[in-house]
Motif scaffolding. Structure first.
Motif, short mmCIF file in Angstrom:
data_model
loop_
_atom_site.label_atom_id
_atom_site.label_comp_id
_atom_site.label_asym_id
_atom_site.label_seq_id
_atom_site.Cartn_x
_atom_site.Cartn_y
_atom_site.Cartn_z
N LEU A 48 36.85 42.24 41.88
CA LEU A 48 38.38 42.05 41.80
C LEU A 48 38.65 40.64 41.15
O LEU A 48 39.58 40.65 40.30
CB LEU A 48 38.97 42.13 43.26
CG LEU A 48 40.23 42.08 43.54
CD1 LEU A 48 41.02 43.49 42.51
CD2 LEU A 48 40.97 42.26 44.84
N LEU A 55 37.93 40.73 37.59
CA LEU A 55 39.16 41.08 37.02
C LEU A 55 40.27 40.41 36.47
O LEU A 55 40.81 40.49 35.52
CB LEU A 55 39.46 42.52 37.43
CG LEU A 55 38.61 43.86 37.53
CD1 LEU A 55 39.48 44.75 38.16
CD2 LEU A 55 38.51 44.22 36.02
N LEU A 56 40.56 39.45 37.48
CA LEU A 56 41.63 38.62 37.14
C LEU A 56 41.34 37.75 36.43
O LEU A 56 42.42 37.25 35.38
CB LEU A 56 41.90 37.53 38.59
CG LEU A 56 41.98 38.55 39.67
CD1 LEU A 56 42.59 37.53 40.98
CD2 LEU A 56 43.61 39.14 39.52
N VAL A 57 40.20 37.24 35.74
CA VAL A 57 39.89 36.51 34.64
C VAL A 57 39.62 37.68 33.41
O VAL A 57 40.04 37.15 32.36
CB VAL A 57 38.52 35.63 34.90
CG1 VAL A 57 38.13 34.84 33.73
CG2 VAL A 57 38.55 34.96 36.32
N ARG A 58 38.97 38.33 33.60
CA ARG A 58 38.82 39.17 32.24
C ARG A 58 39.15 41.00 32.65
O ARG A 58 38.43 41.63 33.17
CB ARG A 58 37.28 39.48 31.76
CG ARG A 58 36.98 38.58 30.54
CD ARG A 58 35.53 38.89 30.17
NE ARG A 58 35.30 39.91 29.06
CZ ARG A 58 35.59 39.82 28.06
NH1 ARG A 58 35.93 38.84 27.39
NH2 ARG A 58 35.44 40.91 27.21
N PRO A 59 40.38 41.34 32.48
CA PRO A 59 40.84 42.47 33.10
C PRO A 59 40.15 43.80 32.25
O PRO A 59 40.29 44.55 32.86
CB PRO A 59 42.30 42.62 32.62
CG PRO A 59 42.59 41.18 32.25
CD PRO A 59 41.47 40.43 31.70
#
Lengths: 358, 304
Positions: free
Chosen positions: B285, B288-292
């Motif tokens: 998670l 993902l915030l950095v690299r969706p």
């Protein structure tokens, strides 16, 4: 002939904008409420209340919460059971820690706590969507249940996080019998369902649907994505949280964190798929279907076994239950992707023309 | 320091096992855009078929062939009776259909082969390698090493298959654009049947590895849950992503399980084991915030 809006002229804006603009719908809802509040308590047995009606209403409420998020705002979530757990444990703790806290207020506070947690886990939805988001909500599911098991303060130091809920007392009246609990749950569910019905046709609801249909387009026409998505998470989690509090206080009386498992989240997801994604009524239909199906199969399968002389063990019966469950879900998606609510819609359209369809 | 490396290597090797399951997801997602939640259930079905056939007296090699036949038949049936009817539905509907499929398999498989947990013996023992124990004083399981080797072979085979065979090229074309592929005469539905067959094969390998390790039981279906963070970390569409993601998740989860609970215990008191259950998800998670789109996923461009 019976269900026809022709001739119902609206002369005021208020009349045009009311929740149920068709007279037959209004009458239908009133009759339904009358039956639920007055008719059912007269005729239903204790078993019906505690084993079928109360869980039905509670799961319908949870499904309604998920439907707001998934059906209206288009954000797929697999963590609804965890938000229910937050609601249940928060309500318990508010009751426990604050002297003289009215029970309804602690239900609402439980819902609000769930809403806060929901917003926190909804933050990734600003960056990711679709399946990535669904997997991200699984983080909420596992993390929350783990927290409730491991932090003893949350369950008042009980072993493995089991809580036994407090006595239900509202304005000095004790809610002990299943009928009283049923009426309490029913009132809360009716209020929240009508609120949801009202909400989804407001500007908020329309913004959600715009985001669901295409979020880039929605932001182009001036809908702020961040508040809209987070509000959807907050309200959805609020509904799930209240449902969780009711689940603990009015249905089971004693819950453990592991009870709010991933399986329960899936169950709620199935309710909205079968009932109808993006429909308030669908949540109720789906909850009824998913809860009644196992009971139905329990009765039906041994009957069939006897009929054909098949040796069904109880393990086989439970396997068949799972199998039928899965098959039905695929069947529904293929035959009617919009769920039971869509069938009702079609029936209404047919009724409008009946008995002269041409 | 030795202990750290032991945990790290153990984690990396178990990460390979996650990657095995994740590969099946990637295969299907790449070729048909379906997020197949039933992959875990397919792993269960495959392992059960092997064990079931062996119980009927078949030798291991025959059981594997039979299980492969079952998985292929099953994959083709899925394509024909479920997915073909759902063409043009939104991806969410397909995803939910695969959840239904997972339930269907979870009911069907134990009905045919029985639900009691059983051991699967494929001839590799789960014991520490003597050389590592003597030289480095590290416990590294032989089984994990074999699993890692199997996974590498599988990945290499799949990569070659995708890159150099006619079918592989067709698969890539379909993954790129369904309509364009159709218009140049690639039979979409045959391709999907092949993809499901290959995913069944991957599930079979994963099922045998996991089954030999932990016994063939219902818990095998949960391997899918372990593979999901691997997928989002590596990207849904990337075979190397599944491997790298698996390694990262495996290593970090084992390290977290060893090193985080004592810290939390100092802070809050009490027992904080079982971090493994959620740590991969939270890690994925945050990532993902950095690299969706994940490590190797395709960058998604929105058009109105």
């Amino acid at each position: 002939m019976l269900y026809r809006e022709a001739g119902q002229f609206k002369t005021t804006y208020a009349a045009d904008q009311q929740l149920f603009p068709i007279r037959q719908d209004r009458i239908g809802i009133l009759v339904l409420l009358a039956v639920a509040f007055l008719g059912v308590p007269l005729f239903a047995s204790e078993y019906w209340f505690s084993a079928i009606l109360i869980p039905f209403l509670i799961f319908a409420l949870a499904a309604l919460g998920l439907n707001i998020l998934t059906g209206y705002a288009g954000q797929l979530s697999l963590g609804s059971a965890a938000f229910m757990a937050v609601g249940a444990y928060a309500a318990y703790n508010f009751q426990l820690r604050i002297e003289g806290m009215p029970i309804l207020v602690s239900f609402i506070c439980g819902g609000l706590t769930a809403a806060g947690v929901g917003v926190l886990f909804g933050l990734p939805s600003l960056r990711i969507k679709g399946f990535y988001l669904a997997v991200a909500t699984l983080a909420a599911q596992f993390f929350i249940v783990w927290c409730l098991t491991k932090f003893p303060w949350l369950s008042n130091n009980s072993s493995s996080g089991v809580i036994s809920t407090q006595q239900l007392i509202i304005f000095g009246h004790e809610f002990n019998t299943p009928v009283e609990k049923y009426l309490l749950v029913l009132s809360i569910v009716v209020v929240l369902a009508l609120a949801a019905k009202n909400l989804v046709r407001s500007s908020t609801g329309r913004a959600w649907m715009a985001v669901r249909d295409m979020d880039v387009a929605a932001s182009v026409i001036g809908i702020k994505l961040m508040p809209t998505k987070l509000l959807a998470f907050a309200i959805s989690s609020f509904y799930c949280g209240v449902a969780g509090a009711l689940y603990a206080f009015c249905y089971l009386g004693s819950v453990e964190p592991d009870g709010f498992s991933l399986e329960m989240s899936f169950k709620i997801l199935f309710m909205i798929i079968i009932g109808g994604v993006g429909s308030i009524m669908g949540s109720f239909l789906g909850a009824a279907f998913i809860l009644l199906l196992p009971i139905f199969l329990d009765i039906l399968l041994p009957f069939f076994a006897e009929l054909f002389g098949l040796p069904f063990s109880s393990a086989t019966v439970s396997h068949i239950q799972i199998l039928v469950f899965g098959a039905l879900i695929m069947f529904f998606l293929i035959v009617e992707p919009h769920g039971l609510a869509r069938l009702w819609q079609i029936a209404k359209e047919k009724l409008r023309l009946w008995p002269f369809p041409h | 320091m030795n202990f750290f490396f032991e945990v790290l290597i153990g984690g990396l090797l178990s990460g390979v096992m996650y990657a095995l399951v994740a590969l099946g997801f990637v295969m299907i997602y790449k070729a048909s855009g379906v997020f197949n939640f039933a992959q875990g259930a397919m792993v269960y079905l495959a392992a059960l078929s092997v064990v079931g056939c062996m119980e009927k007296g078949a030798p291991l090699w025959l059981a594997i062939i039979l299980a492969f036949a079952i998985m292929t038949a099953f994959g083709i049936a899925t394509e024909k009776f479920v997915l073909r009817k759902l063409v043009n539905q939104p991806p969410i509907a397909l995803f939910m259909a695969t959840i239904g499929l997972a339930f269907f398999i979870e009911g069907l498989a134990p009905m045919i082969f029985g639900s009691e947990p059983r051991a699967l013996d494929i001839g590799i023992v789960d014991e520490p390698i003597a050389w590592f124990l003597d030289e480095w004083n590290m416990v590294i399981s032989k089984f994990d090493l074999v699993a890692a080797a199997v996974a590498s072979v599988l990945v290499a085979t799949l990569a070659l298959f995708f890159q150099y065979t006619r079918v592989g090229r067709a698969l890539r074309a379909v993954a790129d654009d369904h309509q364009a592929a159709l218009s140049i005469g690639i039979p979409l539905q045959n391709i999907w049947a092949i993809v499901w067959g290959v995913a069944g094969f991957v599930a079979l390998v994963a099922g045998m590895m996991w089954g030999a390790r932990n016994g063939v039981q219902f818990a095998l279906t949960f391997t899918a849950l372990k593979a999901l963070p691997v997928l989002i970390l590596g990207g849904f569409t990337s075979v190397p992503g599944a491997i790298v993601g698996g390694l990262i998740i495996g290593a970090s989860e084992k390290l977290a399980e060893i090193y985080i609970p004592p810290v939390m215990q100092d802070l809050f008191g009490g027992n904080f084991g079982g971090i493994e259950g959620w740590f991969p998800y939270v890690l994925a998670l945050l990532f993902l915030l950095v690299r969706p789109e994940g490590l190797f996923g395709e960058k998604h461009i929105d058009r109105v």
